[in-house]
Design a protein around this motif. Sequence first.
Motif, PDB file in Angstrom:
ATOM      1  N   ILE A 252     -62.045  -1.810  74.273  1.00 18.52           N
ATOM      2  CA  ILE A 252     -62.858  -1.594  75.468  1.00 18.52           C
ATOM      3  C   ILE A 252     -62.525  -2.632  76.533  1.00 18.52           C
ATOM      4  CG2 ILE A 252     -65.230  -1.724  76.339  1.00 18.52           C
ATOM      5  CD1 ILE A 252     -66.134  -0.236  73.896  1.00 18.52           C
ATOM      6  N   VAL A 253     -62.277  -3.872  76.112  1.00 13.28           N
ATOM      7  CA  VAL A 253     -61.930  -4.927  77.067  1.00 13.28           C
ATOM      8  C   VAL A 253     -60.618  -4.590  77.776  1.00 13.28           C
ATOM      9  CG1 VAL A 253     -61.338  -7.365  77.316  1.00 13.28           C
ATOM     10  CG2 VAL A 253     -63.167  -6.685  75.749  1.00 13.28           C
ATOM     11  N   LYS A 254     -59.631  -4.128  77.015  1.00 12.16           N
ATOM     12  CA  LYS A 254     -58.346  -3.751  77.617  1.00 12.16           C
ATOM     13  C   LYS A 254     -58.516  -2.527  78.520  1.00 12.16           C
ATOM     14  CE  LYS A 254     -55.380  -5.669  73.987  1.00 12.16           C
ATOM     15  NZ  LYS A 254     -54.403  -5.383  72.916  1.00 12.16           N
TER      16      LYS A 254
ATOM     17  N   MET B 210     -57.701  -2.242  82.562  1.00  6.11           N
ATOM     18  CA  MET B 210     -56.891  -1.198  83.185  1.00  6.11           C
ATOM     19  C   MET B 210     -57.662  -0.495  84.311  1.00  6.11           C
ATOM     20  SD  MET B 210     -53.832  -1.137  81.939  1.00  6.11           S
ATOM     21  CE  MET B 210     -54.062  -2.901  82.175  1.00  6.11           C
ATOM     22  N   VAL B 211     -58.964  -0.310  84.129  1.00  2.00           N
ATOM     23  CA  VAL B 211     -59.785   0.281  85.191  1.00  2.00           C
ATOM     24  C   VAL B 211     -59.775  -0.623  86.419  1.00  2.00           C
ATOM     25  CG1 VAL B 211     -62.160   0.795  85.873  1.00  2.00           C
ATOM     26  CG2 VAL B 211     -61.269   1.699  83.733  1.00  2.00           C
ATOM     27  N   ALA B 212     -59.942  -1.934  86.191  1.00  2.00           N
ATOM     28  CA  ALA B 212     -59.941  -2.889  87.309  1.00  2.00           C
ATOM     29  C   ALA B 212     -58.603  -2.864  88.048  1.00  2.00           C
ATOM     30  CB  ALA B 212     -60.239  -4.292  86.791  1.00  2.00           C
ATOM     31  N   LEU B 213     -57.495  -2.815  87.296  1.00  2.00           N
ATOM     32  CA  LEU B 213     -56.172  -2.768  87.918  1.00  2.00           C
ATOM     33  C   LEU B 213     -55.983  -1.461  88.688  1.00  2.00           C
ATOM     34  CD1 LEU B 213     -53.387  -3.986  88.374  1.00  2.00           C
ATOM     35  CD2 LEU B 213     -52.669  -3.049  86.163  1.00  2.00           C
ATOM     36  N   GLY B 214     -56.450  -0.357  88.116  1.00  2.00           N
ATOM     37  CA  GLY B 214     -56.353   0.932  88.794  1.00  2.00           C
ATOM     38  C   GLY B 214     -57.146   0.963  90.089  1.00  2.00           C
TER      39      GLY B 214
ATOM     40  N   ILE C 237     -54.801   5.224  85.486  1.00  2.00           N
ATOM     41  CA  ILE C 237     -54.536   6.414  86.306  1.00  2.00           C
ATOM     42  C   ILE C 237     -55.838   7.000  86.834  1.00  2.00           C
ATOM     43  CG2 ILE C 237     -53.803   8.829  86.125  1.00  2.00           C
ATOM     44  CD1 ILE C 237     -51.490   7.012  86.546  1.00  2.00           C
ATOM     45  N   LEU C 238     -56.849   7.129  85.961  1.00  2.00           N
ATOM     46  CA  LEU C 238     -58.134   7.698  86.378  1.00  2.00           C
ATOM     47  C   LEU C 238     -58.776   6.826  87.448  1.00  2.00           C
ATOM     48  CD1 LEU C 238     -59.612   8.803  82.927  1.00  2.00           C
ATOM     49  CD2 LEU C 238     -58.640  10.255  84.694  1.00  2.00           C
ATOM     50  N   ALA C 239     -58.722   5.497  87.262  1.00  2.00           N
ATOM     51  CA  ALA C 239     -59.328   4.594  88.236  1.00  2.00           C
ATOM     52  C   ALA C 239     -58.592   4.643  89.571  1.00  2.00           C
ATOM     53  CB  ALA C 239     -59.331   3.170  87.686  1.00  2.00           C
ATOM     54  N   MET C 240     -57.281   4.798  89.518  1.00  2.00           N
ATOM     55  CA  MET C 240     -56.492   4.857  90.748  1.00  2.00           C
ATOM     56  C   MET C 240     -56.851   6.107  91.559  1.00  2.00           C
ATOM     57  SD  MET C 240     -52.375   4.514  91.057  1.00  2.00           S
ATOM     58  CE  MET C 240     -51.567   4.574  92.662  1.00  2.00           C
ATOM     59  N   ILE C 241     -57.132   7.217  90.862  1.00  2.00           N
ATOM     60  CA  ILE C 241     -57.516   8.460  91.542  1.00  2.00           C
ATOM     61  C   ILE C 241     -58.961   8.397  92.021  1.00  2.00           C
ATOM     62  CG2 ILE C 241     -57.981  10.915  91.179  1.00  2.00           C
ATOM     63  CD1 ILE C 241     -55.598  11.035  89.395  1.00  2.00           C
ATOM     64  N   LEU C 242     -59.845   7.912  91.149  1.00  2.00           N
ATOM     65  CA  LEU C 242     -61.275   7.922  91.459  1.00  2.00           C
ATOM     66  C   LEU C 242     -61.691   6.744  92.338  1.00  2.00           C
ATOM     67  CD1 LEU C 242     -62.708   8.958  87.974  1.00  2.00           C
ATOM     68  CD2 LEU C 242     -62.438  10.383  89.995  1.00  2.00           C
ATOM     69  N   GLY C 243     -60.834   5.690  92.427  1.00  2.00           N
ATOM     70  CA  GLY C 243     -61.175   4.512  93.214  1.00  2.00           C
ATOM     71  C   GLY C 243     -61.517   4.817  94.659  1.00  2.00           C
ATOM     72  N   PRO C 244     -60.661   5.576  95.382  1.00  2.00           N
ATOM     73  CA  PRO C 244     -61.004   5.900  96.768  1.00  2.00           C
ATOM     74  C   PRO C 244     -62.312   6.688  96.898  1.00  2.00           C
ATOM     75  CG  PRO C 244     -58.671   6.297  96.363  1.00  2.00           C
ATOM     76  CD  PRO C 244     -59.297   6.002  95.031  1.00  2.00           C
ATOM     77  N   ILE C 245     -62.591   7.584  95.936  1.00  4.83           N
ATOM     78  CA  ILE C 245     -63.863   8.332  95.964  1.00  4.83           C
ATOM     79  C   ILE C 245     -65.021   7.374  95.751  1.00  4.83           C
ATOM     80  CG2 ILE C 245     -65.192  10.178  94.876  1.00  4.83           C
ATOM     81  CD1 ILE C 245     -62.553  11.424  93.967  1.00  4.83           C
ATOM     82  N   LEU C 246     -64.863   6.434  94.800  1.00  2.89           N
ATOM     83  CA  LEU C 246     -65.903   5.445  94.510  1.00  2.89           C
ATOM     84  C   LEU C 246     -66.160   4.576  95.737  1.00  2.89           C
ATOM     85  CD1 LEU C 246     -67.495   4.333  91.914  1.00  2.89           C
ATOM     86  CD2 LEU C 246     -65.766   2.544  91.913  1.00  2.89           C
ATOM     87  N   GLU C 247     -65.093   4.103  96.375  1.00  2.00           N
ATOM     88  CA  GLU C 247     -65.229   3.227  97.539  1.00  2.00           C
ATOM     89  C   GLU C 247     -65.865   3.959  98.711  1.00  2.00           C
ATOM     90  OE1 GLU C 247     -62.411   0.357 100.345  1.00  2.00           O
ATOM     91  OE2 GLU C 247     -61.518   1.997  99.188  1.00  2.00           O
TER      92      GLU C 247
END
Length: 506
Positions: free
Chosen positions: A166-168, A172-176, A437-447
Amino acid sequence: MDFLFHLSQGFSIALSPWNLLFAAIGAVIGTAIGVLPGLGPPATVALLLPVTYKMEPASAIIMLAGIFYGAMYGGSTTSILLNIPGEAASVVTCLDGYKMARQGRAGPALGISAIGSFLAGTISVFGMSLVAPSLASFALKFGPPEYFSLVLLGLMMAVYLSEESIVKGLAMVALGLLLGTVGIDPVHGATRFTFGVSRLLDGFDFVVVAMGLFGVSEVLINLEAPEIRDIFKTSLKGLLPTREDWKRCWASVLRGSLLGFFIGVLPGGGAIISSFVSYAVEKKVSNHPEQFGKGTIEGVAAPESANNAASTSSFIPLLTLGIPGNATIAMIFVALMIHGIRPGPLLLQEYPNLFWGVIASMYIGNLMLLGLNLPLIGMWVRLLRVPYHFLAVVVVIICVIGAYSVKNAVFDVGTMVAFGVMGYLMRKGGFPPAPLILAMILGPILERSLQQSLISSGGDPSIFIEKPISAALLCVAAFLMLTPILKRLRKRNRPVDRGKEMTGIS
């Protein structure tokens, strides 16, 4: 009646000659990818994204969807005959499928895998037809606060349900999320993290990043490992399960289908989790659990049904909420965006033909896959004899051409190679690429949702807990994050067995 009317419209689209052709192409490619160990659906869909640029949107999604659920069918072949999962979701099938092959029952194992997959896929598509419109109507009530909380929950579930640490996963979410901020701020217009490189003003191109993380890194990982393909020689006759086989496993197919459907709907759930859960449940309810792992047909029927049902139902959050739940669905999300179509609750209203055409094509695709997998198993077995280094050369060439064709820029090829090396190092270190990958796609929507919410509330963050739906979603996300911490604290504070204490003292 509306349901039948819309579904009939969908079939009129799916049955057009071109869409039938692309459904067949997707099914064939998906089955081949499932059969060949070392190249999964995320990498394949990423490689084919540039091919879809000139296609009609419905045709593109029908083909890519066929690759995804087709790989679930094909993955069982290598699991049963080689004891090597052709696709990650078929890992559990190895436990009993290979043992059945060694007992001379490879035919029934392959047969129940194909038939169970067909039944599970059909059940899941029917459930999707009923559930998706209602969920899309409910999602129309969502505003920016609800979308922020939903995206955050989706990311947390993707981490929580992943098979890695979970930590890793959180790293990866933070990097994405960081990679997703590269470029120009969508609200204030400020330039971020471009370091003076004009090519990065639009951010990293997702297609290029995906081909690197999944295509190039997959090749590097597989070329490093020794290639062992000792196909177990056994009879492939008698593919249809006997009456006794059906008596033992019909309930397993049904339970696997239902479990897979509901787990697939969850962001981060998907085919891998559903196959493991289904196998565990089947062993729990069985009257002969001691036979599991020794070649029981229920151990093949349940996980294969579950992973096919989950691969279909994972389209529900994509099409109705605009939230991709796994890496392959994220690629299909990007394919829709490339064509100017935004997945979400308005998709059903704005593009009903696309929505119902894709659903109808899944009914047809399942029939095609049944025809591909049962009569042509001998051909798929021969495909296993192709050395991987030949396949690797083809993959690398497609990656280079695909990356260059995005913007006709050598810079994108270099970016793909850099992310390929990065993906290779991540996998060597046990860091999963899917959350990135998921965070990179969803990041702009989240922001965007965060900024819109704070602008509407005058900067007051309490808006996220004042809205009931948003508050409920945040509570679930908080629960998912706190559960591992509480488990660790409970283990640390668990009292040592009294007998062991006395033994230690003496």
